[in-house]
Write an enzyme that holds these catalytic residues in place. Structure first.
Site, PDB file in Angstrom:
ATOM      1  N   SER A  63       9.305   8.979   9.224  1.00  0.00           N
ATOM      2  CA  SER A  63       8.220   9.362  10.146  1.00  0.00           C
ATOM      3  C   SER A  63       6.935   9.789   9.462  1.00  0.00           C
ATOM      4  CB  SER A  63       8.677  10.492  11.057  1.00  0.00           C
ATOM      5  OG  SER A  63       9.342   9.963  12.158  1.00  0.00           O
ATOM      6  N   LYS A  66       3.984   7.732  10.228  1.00  0.00           N
ATOM      7  CA  LYS A  66       3.230   7.862  11.479  1.00  0.00           C
ATOM      8  C   LYS A  66       1.827   8.435  11.226  1.00  0.00           C
ATOM      9  CE  LYS A  66       7.467   8.278  14.139  1.00  0.00           C
ATOM     10  NZ  LYS A  66       8.533   9.140  14.665  1.00  0.00           N
ATOM     11  N   TYR A 188       7.324  -1.267  13.351  1.00  0.00           N
ATOM     12  CA  TYR A 188       7.613   0.174  13.255  1.00  0.00           C
ATOM     13  C   TYR A 188       8.763   0.421  12.273  1.00  0.00           C
ATOM     14  CZ  TYR A 188       9.425   4.730  14.603  1.00  0.00           C
ATOM     15  OH  TYR A 188       9.907   6.011  14.569  1.00  0.00           O
ATOM     16  N   TYR A 239       8.359  17.729  14.196  1.00  0.00           N
ATOM     17  CA  TYR A 239       9.292  17.629  15.335  1.00  0.00           C
ATOM     18  C   TYR A 239       9.070  18.786  16.296  1.00  0.00           C
ATOM     19  CZ  TYR A 239      11.148  14.232  12.102  1.00  0.00           C
ATOM     20  OH  TYR A 239      11.265  13.180  11.237  1.00  0.00           O
ATOM     21  N   VAL A 257      12.765  11.952   8.575  1.00  0.00           N
ATOM     22  CA  VAL A 257      14.205  12.178   8.440  1.00  0.00           C
ATOM     23  C   VAL A 257      14.758  11.733   7.086  1.00  0.00           C
ATOM     24  CG1 VAL A 257      14.738  12.207  10.913  1.00  0.00           C
ATOM     25  CG2 VAL A 257      14.845  10.045   9.649  1.00  0.00           C
TER      26      VAL A 257
HETATM   27  N1  GLU Z   1      12.586   5.489  11.852  1.00  0.00           N
HETATM   28  C1  GLU Z   1      13.076   6.709  12.418  1.00  0.00           C
HETATM   29  C2  GLU Z   1      13.342   6.556  13.902  1.00  0.00           C
HETATM   30  O1  GLU Z   1      12.609   5.924  14.577  1.00  0.00           O
HETATM   31  C3  GLU Z   1      12.046   7.742  12.133  1.00  0.00           C
HETATM   32  C4  GLU Z   1      12.572   9.034  12.450  1.00  0.00           C
HETATM   33  C5  GLU Z   1      11.875  10.143  11.751  1.00  0.00           C
HETATM   34  O2  GLU Z   1      11.681  10.174  10.547  1.00  0.00           O
HETATM   35  O3  GLU Z   1      11.528  11.035  12.509  1.00  0.00           O
HETATM   36  O4  GLU Z   1      14.301   7.074  14.413  1.00  0.00           O
END
Ligand code: GLU
Length: 303
Positions: A63, A66, A188, A239, A257
């Site tokens: 993530s 992002k 993604y 988060y 994650v």
């Molecule tokens: N690729 C992971 C998902 O979409 C990213 C999750 C993350 O790092 O928060 O679940």
């Protein structure tokens, strides 16, 4: 500031937390990473990078990507993205569906999965190849031409990607995607699979500390846009523990994650810490402890 000495002290402080928490296992390829890893790096605004521990070991950015997709979209599209995604903390888990229905397919923020899918969708429209655009950008900003996707992680995530596909289809049903769902989720997953070290990520996130200036001195973002990304990182980047993170660390940050966290001290430096054991919200246990100690030692929080 003697960065090397500070990082050594921070690493010593974080050491007892290393190995605590759980490695993400919902993406099977991530489960294989040993929990006893810990690295931290800091890149100052002139691009000098310092590090300790496993700071040159690549891990899955997940993530953290992002942040970079949001920056690339804002660089091309100014602030139009905010018509399609909000900027409030969600208070629900990063892959939650419920809020989307109440809020007519407009995700709360760009750092939950639904919001990131909208941002990737826009980057796909703007560039024709969202994930490769991001990879090239990260290679340039980190100065590491060897950065690559991890095919096993991308495949593994696609195989277990029903939840993300559901989020994307749901938003498409509200007219909030411009590209076909399979292409959006593929890009993604690829962007999340990029492997980078703390060194690479601290350097690549330098534009957030330099008020929008890239590593070569050219402008990626207006200063006010970099400020806005940092603000959304602070309120939504860790988060549904962003409040707790602001309380403990007091810096804009984005976690993933894979166990990495990128944090920004605007005007001074960008940090990246990595340790794969995650707490119940999905943030690295030792990583959060390290950043907490860093801001306590240096006094460099934004507060
Ligand atoms: N690729 C992971 C998902 O979409 C990213 C999750 C993350 O790092 O928060 O679940």
């Amino acid at each position: 500031m003697d960065y090397q000495a500070v990082l050594e002290e921070v690493a010593a402080f974080a050491r007892p937390y290393v190995g605590h928490g759980q490695v993400a296992d919902y993406i099977p390829a991530l489960e294989k990473v040993p929990t006893d890893r810990f690295g931290i790096a800091v890149a100052d605004i002139n691009g000098e990078v310092y590090g300790v521990g496993d700071w040159e070991v690549p891990f899955s950015v997940q993530s953290i990507s992002k942040t970079f997709s949001l920056a690339l979209v804002m660089a091309n599209d100014n602030e139009d993205i905010w018509k399609r995604v909000g900027r409030e903390p969600s208070g629900t888990p990063f892959n939650s569906l419920v809020q989307l229905e109440w809020e007519n397919g407009v995700p709360r923020n760009p750092f939950i999965n639904a919001g990131a899918l909208v941002v990737t969708d826009r980057l796909q429209t703007l560039t024709g190849d969202a994930s490769t655009t991001m990879l090239h950008f990260l290679r340039e900003e980190s100065g590491n031409p060897d950065l690559a996707f991890d095919q096993a992680v991308a495949d593994s995530e696609a195989e277990h990607g029903d939840r993300n596909a559901a989020l994307a289809h749901f938003m498409a049903s509200f007219g909030n995607l411009e590209n076909p769902v399979p292409s959006v989720i593929e890009h993604y997953f690829w962007q999340c699979s990029i492997e980078m070290s703390c060194r690479d990520l601290a350097a690549a996130g330098g534009f957030l500390a330099r008020h929008g200036l890239r590593a070569d001195g050219s402008r990626l973002l207006e200063a006010r846009e970099a400020k806005r990304i940092n603000a959304v990182m602070l309120t939504c980047g860790t988060y549904d523990a962003a409040g707790e993170f602001a309380y403990r660390v007091g810096l804009p940050a984005k976690s993933g994650v894979g166990g990495g966290i990128v944090a920004v001290v605007p005007g001074r430096c960008t940090l990246c810490v990595w340790s794969p054991g995650l707490d119940s919200r999905g943030n690295s246990v030792a990583g959060a402890a390290a950043l907490d100690h860093f801001t306590s030692l240096t006094g460099w929080s934004v507060f």
